[in-house]
Write an enzyme that holds these catalytic residues in place. Sequence first.
Site, PDB file in Angstrom:
ATOM      1  N   GLU A  63      -2.631   6.615   8.052  1.00  0.00           N
ATOM      2  CA  GLU A  63      -3.104   7.641   7.124  1.00  0.00           C
ATOM      3  C   GLU A  63      -4.298   8.393   7.684  1.00  0.00           C
ATOM      4  O   GLU A  63      -4.951   7.929   8.619  1.00  0.00           O
ATOM      5  CB  GLU A  63      -3.440   7.035   5.759  1.00  0.00           C
ATOM      6  CG  GLU A  63      -4.605   6.092   5.805  1.00  0.00           C
ATOM      7  CD  GLU A  63      -4.948   5.495   4.452  1.00  0.00           C
ATOM      8  OE1 GLU A  63      -4.049   5.322   3.618  1.00  0.00           O
ATOM      9  OE2 GLU A  63      -6.130   5.204   4.239  1.00  0.00           O
ATOM     10  N   ARG A  87      -6.549  -8.570  -8.203  1.00  0.00           N
ATOM     11  CA  ARG A  87      -7.180  -9.889  -8.228  1.00  0.00           C
ATOM     12  C   ARG A  87      -8.637  -9.709  -8.633  1.00  0.00           C
ATOM     13  O   ARG A  87      -9.101  -8.589  -8.760  1.00  0.00           O
ATOM     14  CB  ARG A  87      -7.146 -10.502  -6.821  1.00  0.00           C
ATOM     15  CG  ARG A  87      -7.799  -9.564  -5.821  1.00  0.00           C
ATOM     16  CD  ARG A  87      -8.001 -10.190  -4.469  1.00  0.00           C
ATOM     17  NE  ARG A  87      -8.071  -9.189  -3.415  1.00  0.00           N
ATOM     18  CZ  ARG A  87      -9.167  -8.598  -2.990  1.00  0.00           C
ATOM     19  NH1 ARG A  87     -10.327  -8.877  -3.543  1.00  0.00           N
ATOM     20  NH2 ARG A  87      -9.140  -7.711  -2.020  1.00  0.00           N
ATOM     21  N   LYS A  89       0.813  -1.221   0.000  1.00  0.00           N
ATOM     22  CA  LYS A  89       0.000   0.000   0.000  1.00  0.00           C
ATOM     23  C   LYS A  89       0.840   1.262   0.000  1.00  0.00           C
ATOM     24  O   LYS A  89       0.433   2.285  -0.540  1.00  0.00           O
ATOM     25  CB  LYS A  89      -0.946   0.002   1.198  1.00  0.00           C
ATOM     26  CG  LYS A  89      -2.160  -0.847   0.916  1.00  0.00           C
ATOM     27  CD  LYS A  89      -3.073  -0.945   2.104  1.00  0.00           C
ATOM     28  CE  LYS A  89      -4.081  -2.036   1.862  1.00  0.00           C
ATOM     29  NZ  LYS A  89      -4.763  -2.454   3.069  1.00  0.00           N
TER      30      LYS A  89
END
Lengths: 169, 484
Positions: B209, B303, B125
């Site tokens: 974050e 995916r 990420k």
Amino acid sequence: MRTYLIDHEQNEIVFDITKTLVHSSELVEYEFCAIEENKVIDRQTIFLRKLAGSFFVSTDGKQWGKLAKQDLPSRVVHVDSVFNVFRGYKPSGLSGAGAGELKTQMPGKVVKILVNEGDKVIKGQTMLILEAMKMENEIKCGIDGVVRKIHVKNGDTLESGVLMMEVEE
Amino acid sequence: MSELRFLPKEKKRVLISNRGEIAIRIAKACRELGHTAVGIWTDNEPAAKHLEFCDEWVRLPGKTNAETYLNIPAIIKLCKESKIDAVHPGYGFLAERTEFAEALEKEKIVFIGPNSNAVKLMGDKATSKVLAKSVGVPVIPGSAEAVPSVAEAIKISNDIGYPVLLKAVAGGGGRGQRACFSEGEIKDHFEAVQRESQSAFGNGDLLVEKLILDPHHIEVQVLGDKKGNVYHFFERECSVQRRNQKIIEEAPSPFIGDDEKLRQEICTTAVKLAQAVKYDSAGTVEFIMGADRKFYFLEMNTRIQVEHPITEEITGVDLIICMIQAAFGEELGIPDQEWIHRTGHAIECRICAEDPITMLPAPGLVTGFDTNFPQGIRFDHCVYKNLDVTPDFDPMVGKLIAKGIVRDIAIRKMRSALKGLYIEGLKTNIPLHKVIMEDQVFIDGNYTTTYIKEHKPQDRVKKTKKYSRFYKLLAGIEAKRMGM
């Protein structure tokens, strides 16, 4: 025939079948009643019909609802309660866990034990972390007291209903 | 005899390294293309439902996921023994593990997914955010890389301001993340999130974050091929979540609504990012959108996703088939982006073995199963009578998908389908879905990711015990006993 429905908190619903009338190989009429404190509190006739391999049930013989295909289930579910079905007898030895006994409600793995034997604990305190279905669940204490015995250790994989800890008031 | 277009030139042997409903979905796609679907069974699930849809069955010894579906050497060994040409990982397990994609590449086995470099770039990420920023995709302020300690996490949080989100670098599906509103909360949760991440993904690294309040979770389905084409298949809104995990998704997003300009903007942004990593499979670019309609890149899932069917329903594309074709470098049959259209509205309800009120997993045995659906319903599932839902796997047992020409009709169809879905013997979240489908906030399409927390549909799940329901179930038991 008397049937007992008992959930994991020992809530109990008792039903009697008071009548069975076989109209044909495809149609049976039952009368059920619900019992509370030895008194009949509700009574209803249920018609059951077999149609194309499935069971359909009705209270008036006009409107029919389908039952999911089942073998002989030992459990029935109502929204958020799972009841074990006991037909003809009431099991003994099902006495509930005391507030000071921490039992697993579902199978899982012990991730971390946060207390030691002899620790003073308060109601609502997190006692251990149990991982089930990839999620960490905080197991909290139900009473104020002292940790008397810890029966599990980190990494243990537990079945449902296992006694993990005992707390003395 | 004339030849059909879009058929594979060669018959391949495809191993499905997954279980449950997604393994069934993949097996069906393999069979449709004429490939051999090879299914796996493990010692803790020898009667796996998906085998029924596979041409060949192979045993992967072991009782824990770490020994089986997460065991790269064991799966590679199995591939060699069974002369496997390609592996489809589904979602979860090894679907987004670079090591797995690389290990297959080394053995010259096709990974049905994107190239390992794209998995690597997007799988982390922290690096994916840096990359997104560099190609002009908006990102949320936060730590650029994994945060080594609680102290560091607090320092960054004080810089960007609370609330903040602690999340696993390797996470996905909402696992391994926690909102923190103060320094104290970071101290309390840091270790637990690390542990959860370590156990779920084999990597305990965490990011910090800024947390956007009242956000919408909107994601864009993309699809790339080996020729460098990347297409989008519009957006999905997945804002109905519990514990940061989606339970209801819909396409298109009711929040974007008729704002075609915004829709175009978010979709082309997703394509831009996918192109930047030479994306060559099905994938999803996730965004968070605030009330001001500004959106930020969250992460890319390299995916197939759980909720892919709603996109298939509104666009008519078969994403799993496209993934397989893309992996073998074959023609997808898509001329250009403009050729892709959407019609109508699709909603998905995830059917999970969990308490409908506490929403906690509730494993158990399915004692009865039946369906009675209206037109427009698709049920991708692995439920059968006697299915034992164990704590070893995800509690999701199926996905109920309703398609209607407009949103209200999709909701109407979903209500009817939920009434016609009978799963007996264990707790499911069907009663909760029924409440949400009747809830005005949901009907207005006016919900954010805080919907479950704030509007608490779970508190309106009716608990009143109706004796007649028990009578009917008991009548069924009696009839069975009588040999009917």
